[in-house]
Design an enzyme around this catalytic site. Structure first.
Site, mmCIF file in Angstrom:
data_model
loop_
_atom_site.group_PDB
_atom_site.id
_atom_site.type_symbol
_atom_site.label_atom_id
_atom_site.label_comp_id
_atom_site.label_asym_id
_atom_site.label_seq_id
_atom_site.Cartn_x
_atom_site.Cartn_y
_atom_site.Cartn_z
ATOM 1 N N SER A 373 0.807 -1.219 0.000
ATOM 2 C CA SER A 373 0.000 0.000 0.000
ATOM 3 C C SER A 373 0.841 1.270 0.000
ATOM 4 O O SER A 373 0.542 2.210 -0.723
ATOM 5 C CB SER A 373 -0.928 0.010 1.216
ATOM 6 O OG SER A 373 -1.805 -1.084 1.189
ATOM 7 N N CYS A 374 1.842 1.325 0.851
ATOM 8 C CA CYS A 374 2.594 2.563 1.015
ATOM 9 C C CYS A 374 4.087 2.296 1.181
ATOM 10 O O CYS A 374 4.495 1.207 1.582
ATOM 11 C CB CYS A 374 2.100 3.342 2.237
ATOM 12 S SG CYS A 374 0.485 4.104 2.026
ATOM 13 N N GLY A 402 1.286 4.590 -2.303
ATOM 14 C CA GLY A 402 1.322 5.903 -1.681
ATOM 15 C C GLY A 402 2.678 6.111 -1.021
ATOM 16 O O GLY A 402 3.351 5.157 -0.637
ATOM 17 N N ASN A 586 3.604 7.344 6.992
ATOM 18 C CA ASN A 586 3.318 7.179 5.565
ATOM 19 C C ASN A 586 2.282 8.186 5.104
ATOM 20 O O ASN A 586 2.009 9.178 5.794
ATOM 21 C CB ASN A 586 2.819 5.756 5.306
ATOM 22 C CG ASN A 586 1.474 5.491 5.943
ATOM 23 O OD1 ASN A 586 1.236 5.907 7.080
ATOM 24 N ND2 ASN A 586 0.591 4.804 5.243
ATOM 25 N N CYS A 588 -0.870 8.013 5.099
ATOM 26 C CA CYS A 588 -2.090 8.085 5.910
ATOM 27 C C CYS A 588 -1.809 8.024 7.401
ATOM 28 O O CYS A 588 -2.725 7.799 8.194
ATOM 29 C CB CYS A 588 -3.061 6.971 5.507
ATOM 30 S SG CYS A 588 -3.444 6.953 3.743
ATOM 31 N N THR A 589 -0.575 8.162 7.798
ATOM 32 C CA THR A 589 -0.096 8.316 9.181
ATOM 33 C C THR A 589 -0.306 7.094 10.072
ATOM 34 O O THR A 589 -0.233 7.216 11.296
ATOM 35 C CB THR A 589 -0.701 9.570 9.886
ATOM 36 O OG1 THR A 589 -2.043 9.317 10.271
ATOM 37 C CG2 THR A 589 -0.612 10.801 9.009
ATOM 38 N N GLU A 590 -0.516 5.914 9.496
ATOM 39 C CA GLU A 590 -0.671 4.730 10.354
ATOM 40 C C GLU A 590 0.561 3.838 10.379
ATOM 41 O O GLU A 590 0.639 2.920 11.203
ATOM 42 C CB GLU A 590 -1.894 3.901 9.930
ATOM 43 C CG GLU A 590 -1.693 2.946 8.756
ATOM 44 C CD GLU A 590 -1.866 3.616 7.405
ATOM 45 O OE1 GLU A 590 -2.086 2.912 6.414
ATOM 46 O OE2 GLU A 590 -1.778 4.859 7.356
ATOM 47 N N THR A 775 -9.100 2.810 5.122
ATOM 48 C CA THR A 775 -10.029 1.816 4.558
ATOM 49 C C THR A 775 -11.198 2.408 3.781
ATOM 50 O O THR A 775 -12.223 1.744 3.611
ATOM 51 C CB THR A 775 -10.615 0.878 5.644
ATOM 52 O OG1 THR A 775 -11.649 1.535 6.382
ATOM 53 C CG2 THR A 775 -9.539 0.365 6.580
ATOM 54 N N ALA A 776 -11.080 3.641 3.282
ATOM 55 C CA ALA A 776 -12.253 4.283 2.689
ATOM 56 C C ALA A 776 -12.880 3.455 1.574
ATOM 57 O O ALA A 776 -14.091 3.250 1.545
ATOM 58 C CB ALA A 776 -11.877 5.664 2.165
ATOM 59 N N THR A 777 -12.070 2.960 0.643
ATOM 60 C CA THR A 777 -12.641 2.261 -0.496
ATOM 61 C C THR A 777 -13.036 0.843 -0.164
ATOM 62 O O THR A 777 -14.099 0.381 -0.581
ATOM 63 C CB THR A 777 -11.637 2.271 -1.671
ATOM 64 O OG1 THR A 777 -11.132 3.596 -1.840
ATOM 65 C CG2 THR A 777 -12.318 1.853 -2.951
ATOM 66 N N ILE A 778 -12.220 0.119 0.586
ATOM 67 C CA ILE A 778 -12.608 -1.263 0.902
ATOM 68 C C ILE A 778 -13.777 -1.285 1.870
ATOM 69 O O ILE A 778 -14.548 -2.248 1.898
ATOM 70 C CB ILE A 778 -11.422 -2.104 1.429
ATOM 71 C CG1 ILE A 778 -10.833 -1.530 2.709
ATOM 72 C CG2 ILE A 778 -10.357 -2.255 0.363
ATOM 73 C CD1 ILE A 778 -9.800 -2.436 3.358
#
Length: 971
Positions: A373-374, A402, A586, A588-590, A775-778
């Site tokens: 993902s990132c 990302g 990253n 999205c800061t996680e 997780t916006a899209t999933i």
């Protein structure tokens, strides 16, 4: 004598163009569907002629009557025309019966009862005559309720519409759904069809009709998805040569037959990995579960169709269960018993209990399986390294990753350049190049390029860095497309609390600060301050820490950036602090993983548990959760070995440390299932207990995988190897920061002592195990709330790259129905109050509390719940903060609290502000009609004015920018 408006049976005059089929019409023009199915342009003069004849038949043809009739008919005709143009400002198609209904209505409203009565009788008589005297004009009645229509097939041929098939499709779509009416869908959809309509448009009419009903009954979202499936089946099965059309019931046979054909064609088209041909495809085909197609909401299925299904020449060749099996096969490719593992992975994905991240769904089983993902990188302080980092960004972004870039090592504006005896332009011009690189390359043509730049708060360019997203100033020193984040040391936060001074340096003068954290950083930083005060370090700048903090918060409020993230909690609680330093998070800061310039680019491999699916009988099903976590960890570990790496330093880092990030989504839905309000102690407690269980099972499974497959190579020396688990690392943070600056609940419930010994003995397969992504899209795919987010609004329009979708809270509707409060009035009230219940008096107080929206939940509850989760997580969480009526004091308190309660990072600030809102109504016949308003930019979320004109459509608020197509987090 009266006549039917726009009718080819009008007496005694027939319009010359009435018998012609539809010709090209200008955009925005209205069209009329006649009874025989043909479509003609809307002609107001025909309405006038028909109404004139109706008046003359009643009043006679005297001169006085003629004058009155002319004026009256002209006025009434304008009213009718205005009605339809108001309903369809962009043009559209209206049925002739609708026009005649409107003619009757305006006659009655204008007081012309006699004419209206005669007009009604005339319509009834002519309806009878059409069926007897003029059979050649009447359609063939192959179906007792609907006219027989000729449809145009994809090859251009025509034939009668198979109404039996249409009835079956609609009946299947509505089967088992409460308060969904298949006849309502059929009646409205058939009214909008005409002779010669394309077969695909028949399905579109059904989908659109069902979609308009979602805001009245959420179950219509499932019905709409099932109607869309008919289109998907025809497209994919037709391409594969399995069947031209198929009902859902027939898919039990077709799915099994389609999978082997799909794999072979996908390989032939060079879309799939030829290795997939070596599976037992018949066995896998028989394992597919067609009934799981029925789980999708419309938003979820449309998102899959638009953005995830593999396609050839814009034809989607996948169906939902084939899609999930393709992903499962890709992830099981290196398993010994891969058919069994593929089926295990497939069942987990297709159940919606767990979902892999978007890159994994995009690329698993393809020729270039970039599944991560990132990526996190550190940019060195030399031109060769800086532009090498740009190239890495481009390559990583190309294959859908990302980016999080650590820019702290790059020297500041005015710093000395020994090689040229000149002065540096600082980090900002290079950030501009990085911004433009992300725009130019994007993510493989599938979604926008997305990058976040991190800078430590002691960097001399920090003040200019804060302003990068401003819309004013020198545009050459602005990065409008790139995210930014502050990497904040604990010492700075202490200076803010104590209202002391803070010194800014150029990193080339203080090179070791970049790699130091905790007490070691504080000691060295204080030394450099003394050196600067003695005039031994130039350039430097001393500022009041509180003033810089206020500027950070001000820019965050104004532009939404830079986000605030905390360096020391990320490093002091990192299991891998023996192997390197966490220099940034990253996109999205996680993610909190080590990076090292020119040596290691950190890689995050993500997937998320659907927490709502694990609430059974009102409580968390621990056994089911343990089973889900076990399979999910295995899938994530497989990603590391299968993954395509476009940059060698990313491969080196990922194989050396093997980090993964198991997260959650559907937290809000899980609360609803337990009847727990987000803003409550019970929600905080659930955040704690649920994350503890996930942490326990995830760590245990990674350790079990270590026993099966071997430890990750840098395990020795890690916190894991010392028996220090994530919850234990809080003690390190408290010791280094000072206990007075940390307030975190330390309660433990499970048998952690045994697990500590197991980890020390068996080791760990993965250096890092947990991270909560947006997780916006999933979450859209699985039909649940995003990540750990509170409900944005209970009724709103969601926008993403698949379009705009009306979203209504199904849990709320269920509870309001039980109270007898759900009706069209409630729908309009929710629109008027922008999805909020608080001002609707007839709703009980407990329901208002349970369904409080994001901006109605006090930020302290969001932070407290995040703090409880963070103690169990070895990485971080994408935490959006919602603040209503935001001001400087509220922001100050909220972000201080986030640091004080041990959070590692924060993400977007959502501050409520008033803007124009989206408009939508179904009472006018419009489908999610959207005006040109929209959500506020930057950090603000959309809100509408408190009132609208009585004649205007009721507003449906649109979700804030986290749901907009341009927001990288949502993609």
């Amino acid at each position: 004598m009266q006549t039917d408006t726009h009718s080819s049976q009008a007496a005694p005059v027939r319009g010359g163009d009435n018998d012609q089929n539809l010709e090209a019409t200008a955009p925005g023009q209205l069209r009329v569907i006649k009874r025989n199915g043909t479509v003609v342009p809307f002609d107001a003069s025909k309405i006038a002629v028909a109404m004139t004849k109706a008046f003359l038949a009643v009043e006679g043809g005297t001169a006085a009557a003629s004058s009155r009739v002319h004026e009256t008919v002209d006025n009434l005709t304008k009213q009718i025309t205005a009605t339809f143009k108001r309903r369809m400002p962009s043009g559209g198609t209206v049925h002739i019966e609708d026009i005649q209904d409107q003619a009757e209505l305006v006659l009655m409203r204008s007081g012309e009862q006699k004419v209206a009565r005669d007009y009604v009788l005339y319509r009834e008589e002519h309806a009878r005559l059409r069926a007897t005297k003029h059979p050649e004009d009447a359609p063939v009645q192959a179906d007792p309720d609907y006219p027989t229509l000729q449809v145009t097939h994809a090859d251009g041929s025509t034939g009668p519409l198979n109404m039996m098939h249409i009835r079956t499709i609609v009946a299947e779509a509505c089967a088992g759904l409460k308060d969904v009416d298949d006849k309502a869908i059929l009646d409205e959809a058939m009214r909008n069809l005409y002779d010669g309509v394309s077969l695909s448009d028949v399905n579109t009419s059904l989908v659109i009709t069902a979609r308009t009903l979602v805001e009245k009954e959420p179950n219509y979202s499932y019905a709409t998805a099932r109607l869309l499936l008919d289109k998907l089946r025809a497209e994919a099965l037709g391409f594969l040569g399995v069947a031209e059309t198929a009902t859902q019931a027939e898919m039990h046979e077709h799915y099994a037959n389609a999978l082997p054909v799909y794999i072979r064609k996908g390989v032939d088209l060079e879309l799939l990995d030829p290795e997939l041909l070596n599976y037992d495809l018949d066995k896998l085909g028989k394992a597919l579960l067609p009934e799981r197609d029925l789980q999708f909401t419309y938003l979820g299925l449309q998102t899959l169709y638009d953005r995830y299904f593999i396609h050839s020449n814009d034809v989607r060749i996948e169906l939902p269960q084939i899609f999930f099996m393709r992903v499962a096969m890709g992830l099981a490719a290196e398993e010994d018993n891969r058919e069994e593992r593929a089926i295990e992975f497939y069942k987990l994905l297709s159940s919606f209990d767990y979902m892999s991240s978007t890159p994994t769904l995009f690329n698993a089983g393809t020729l270039r399986p970039q599944l991560s993902s990132c990526y996190l990188t550190t940019v060195p302080d030399n031109l060769h390294g800086i532009y090498g980092a740009m190239q890495d960004n481009a390559m990583l972004s190309k294959f859908a990753g990302g980016l999080g870039n650590d820019w702290t090592p790059v020297r500041s504006l005015g710093a000395y350049i020994k090689g040229t005896n000149g002065r540096s332009q600082g980090v900002v011009p290079f950030l501009k190049v990085a911004n433009d690189t992300a725009v130019a390359v994007n993510q493989g043509g599938k979604r926008k390029g997305a990058v976040c730049a991190y800078l430590e708060t002691w960097h001399l360019d920090i003040e200019e860095f804060l302003e990068l997203r401003k819309n004013t100033g020198d545009d050459r020193r602005r990065t409008h497309d790139m995210n930014t984040a502050n990497w904040v040391p604990d010492l700075f936060m202490k200076r803010v609390f104590e209202d002391k001074e803070w010194t800014l340096f150029s990193p080339n003068d203080v090179p070791d600060l970049h790699d130091l954290f905790g007490s070691a950083f504080e000691e060295r930083y204080t030394y450099y301050e003394q050196q600067a005060a003695a005039g031994k370090i130039k350039p430097h700048k001393t500022v009041r820490a509180l003033d810089l903090w206020r500027k950070m918060l001000g820019m965050l409020f104004e532009t939404g950036h830079p986000w605030i993230t905390f360096k020391d909690s990320c490093n002091l609680r990192s299991p891998q602090q023996h192997a390197g330093v966490v220099h940034s998070s990253n996109l999205c800061t996680e993610i909190t993983l080590n990076t090292k310039a020119n040596e290691e680019i950190a890689v995050c491999n993500l997937g998320s548990i659907n927490l709502a699916q694990h609430i059974v009988d009102g409580k968390l099903d621990q056994d089911k959760l343990a089973k889900t976590v076990k399979t999910a960890i295995r899938m994530l570990d497989n990603v590391i070995d299968i993954n395509y790496y476009s940059v060698d330093t990313a491969r080196t880092s990922n194989l050396r440390h093997r980090p993964i990030g198991l997260g959650i989504m559907g937290f809000q839905d899980a609360l609803y299932a337990q009847h727990i309000a987000y803003g409550s102690p019970a929600a905080v407690e659930f955040a704690d207990t649920s994350m503890e269980a996930i942490s326990y099972y995830a760590i245990a499974e990674s350790s079990n995988l270590a026993a099966e497959r071997g430890r990750y190579s840098s395990f020795d020396g890690s916190l894991w190897s010392q028996g220090i688990l994530p919850v234990d690392s809080l003690e390190i943070l408290a010791r280094e920061r000072g206990a007075d600056y940390l307030q975190v609940d330390r309660t433990q419930r499970l048998d952690w002592d045994t697990l500590r010994e197991t980890v020390k003995t068996q080791g760990m397969r993965n250096s890092n195990v947990m991270a909560i992504a947006p997780t916006a899209t999933i979450a859209n795919i699985t039909g649940v709330s995003q990540s750990i987010e509170p409900t944005y609004q209970n009724l709103y329009v969601k926008s993403n790259l698949s379009g705009e979708f009306t979203v209504v809270n199904p849990s709320l509707v269920r509870d309001l129905k039980a109270l007898g409060l759900w009706d069209s009035v409630m729908v309009n009230d929710l629109k008027y109050y922008e999805g909020s219940l608080q001002k609707i008096d007839r709703i009980p107080a407990d329901i208002k509390q349970l369904y409080a929206t994001a901006f109605e939940v006090e930020p302290r509850w969001i932070v407290e719940a995040a703090s409880r989760r963070q103690k169990w997580i070895d990485q971080a969480q994408s935490l959006n903060l919602y603040i209503s009526g935001a001001n400087g004091k509220k922001l100050d308190v909220t972000y201080r609290m986030a640091w004080f309660q041990g959070l590692k990072t924060t993400y977007y600030l959502r501050a409520l502000a008033a803007t124009t809102t989206e408009k939508s109504t179904i009472s006018t016949g419009s489908l999610n009609a959207v005006s040109a308003g929209g959500a506020a930019s930057g950090s603000t979320a959309a809100s509408s004015s408190a009132a609208s004109e009585a004649s205007a459509p009721a507003p449906v608020p649109k979700a804030c920018s986290i749901d907009e197509p341009d927001c990288e987090a949502c993609q």
